[in-house]
Design an enzyme around this catalytic site. Structure first.
Site, PDB file in Angstrom:
ATOM      1  N   SER A  90      14.859  -1.288  -2.967  1.00  0.00           N
ATOM      2  CA  SER A  90      14.012  -2.389  -2.503  1.00  0.00           C
ATOM      3  C   SER A  90      14.520  -3.744  -2.991  1.00  0.00           C
ATOM      4  O   SER A  90      15.634  -4.135  -2.686  1.00  0.00           O
ATOM      5  CB  SER A  90      12.567  -2.110  -2.938  1.00  0.00           C
ATOM      6  OG  SER A  90      11.662  -2.936  -2.270  1.00  0.00           O
ATOM      7  N   ASP A 101       9.612   2.547   7.394  1.00  0.00           N
ATOM      8  CA  ASP A 101       9.647   1.386   6.513  1.00  0.00           C
ATOM      9  C   ASP A 101       9.756   0.114   7.346  1.00  0.00           C
ATOM     10  O   ASP A 101      10.640   0.008   8.208  1.00  0.00           O
ATOM     11  CB  ASP A 101      10.859   1.494   5.582  1.00  0.00           C
ATOM     12  CG  ASP A 101      10.937   0.403   4.537  1.00  0.00           C
ATOM     13  OD1 ASP A 101      10.097  -0.524   4.552  1.00  0.00           O
ATOM     14  OD2 ASP A 101      11.847   0.476   3.698  1.00  0.00           O
ATOM     15  N   HIS A 150       8.448   3.304   2.926  1.00  0.00           N
ATOM     16  CA  HIS A 150       9.003   2.525   1.821  1.00  0.00           C
ATOM     17  C   HIS A 150       8.474   3.087   0.502  1.00  0.00           C
ATOM     18  O   HIS A 150       7.323   3.511   0.406  1.00  0.00           O
ATOM     19  CB  HIS A 150       8.599   1.056   1.966  1.00  0.00           C
ATOM     20  CG  HIS A 150       9.334   0.141   1.032  1.00  0.00           C
ATOM     21  ND1 HIS A 150      10.601  -0.322   1.301  1.00  0.00           N
ATOM     22  CD2 HIS A 150       8.984  -0.386  -0.176  1.00  0.00           C
ATOM     23  CE1 HIS A 150      10.998  -1.101   0.306  1.00  0.00           C
ATOM     24  NE2 HIS A 150      10.037  -1.147  -0.605  1.00  0.00           N
TER      25      HIS A 150
END
Length: 311
Positions: free
Chosen positions: A154, A248, A278
């Site tokens: 991320s 995501d 995610h």
């Protein structure tokens, strides 16, 4: 494929509570975001044993070092956690750093970089780069081969990709040979199609992404120039495996990043984890098969440079 049933059940419980909080006027704060990410670590399985784990400071930045085989020379993995540049720390991501050490058999150095809004862009990025440059001194006494790789998710993956971008621009230098970018955040302009398609109801929302970026960047920052997606790209980019999640909101920017890097001749591969959202790596107890698969892929790639053709 459909959203994984265990993740679907979790979202079916989570989303109504989030909607109720919004109707009640609950406003997110950095503290609440940090607590929410820390709570996700409650879904992790029991910590994996690693032979030696200790805390240290490298280039003025706190780190945690994981040494799975103390008496043998091993490669080193720079581990850069996510959290929207605002949340996450050594403890929240301890489970993942341990799994990375176990999957690779390599020394893992997890970086506790400064976070926004107290330390806005580019403070956290420069912390990660400082640790990377000082790694030889920071792991003195630990047997290593001298080879360096990276694993990041991320917002942490954004930092690793940002280092590669600056190397391509001739501004920085880096010893990283191979890197895994797990559901990376790569476009600070939020232009990706999947943000519009998947930006509500899938844990990470488009609204929350914008909120993170507003806390991360100073008002006068050029977000496009800061975005790894904007490049530049170079053919000598480290061997890179991008792992995206099918559901995501950041998936399309990962796909575009891989396409642009490949067009520049860079050795970059993409794997899309089907049915995943995610931050799916946190949900070890909900999706054990998928998280085992994830670290199997990570270990194989960082050890051997072999990227799977599909999940």
């Amino acid at each position: 494929m459909p959203l994984h049933p265990a993740l679907r059940a979790h979202l079916d419980e989570l989303n109504p509570r989030a909607e109720e909080a919004a109707r009640a006027g609950v406003v997110a704060t950095p503290e609440s975001a940090r607590a929410a990410l820390a709570a996700l670590a409650g879904f992790a399985a029991a910590p994996v044993d690693v032979a030696r784990v200790d805390d240290a400071v490298i280039a003025g930045v706190p780190v945690r070092r994981y040494v799975p085989v103390p008496d043998e020379e091993r490669d080193v993995v720079l581990f850069v956690h996510g959290g929207g540049h605002l949340a996450g720390d050594l403890d929240v991501y301890d489970f993942s750093a341990r799994r990375t050490a176990a999957a690779t058999g390599m020394v893992v150095v997890s970086v506790d970089y400064r976070r926004a809004p107290e330390a806005p862009f580019p403070a956290g990025l420069t912390d990660v780069y400082a640790v990377l440059r000082a790694l030889p001194e920071g792991i003195d006494g630990i047997p290593t081969t001298g080879h360096v790789h990276a694993m990041a998710d991320s917002g942490g993956a954004a930092k690793v990709a940002s280092i590669a971008m600056r190397v391509a621009a001739g501004e920085w230098i880096s010893p990283i040979r191979r890197q895994v970018l797990l559901y990376p955040s790569l476009d600070y302009t939020m232009s990706g199609a999947s943000l519009r398609e998947l930006g509500t109801g899938h844990l990470l929302t488009a609204e929350r992404v914008a909120w993170y970026f507003d806390h991360y960047f100073p008002a006068d920052a050029d977000r496009r120039a800061a975005s790894p997606l904007s490049g530049p790209y170079a053919a000598d980019l480290p061997e890179t495996l991008v792992i995206a999640a099918e559901y995501d909101p950041l998936r399309s920017e990962a796909e575009e990043y891989v396409a642009r890097a490949r067009a520049a001749g860079a050795p970059v591969s993409l794997v899309v984890a089907p049915g995943m959202i995610h931050a799916f790596a946190f949900f070890e107890t909900l999706i054990p098969h998928e998280t085992d698969r994830l670290y199997g892929i990570v270990g194989c790639f960082l050890r051997e440079g072999v990227a799977p053709g599909a999940w």
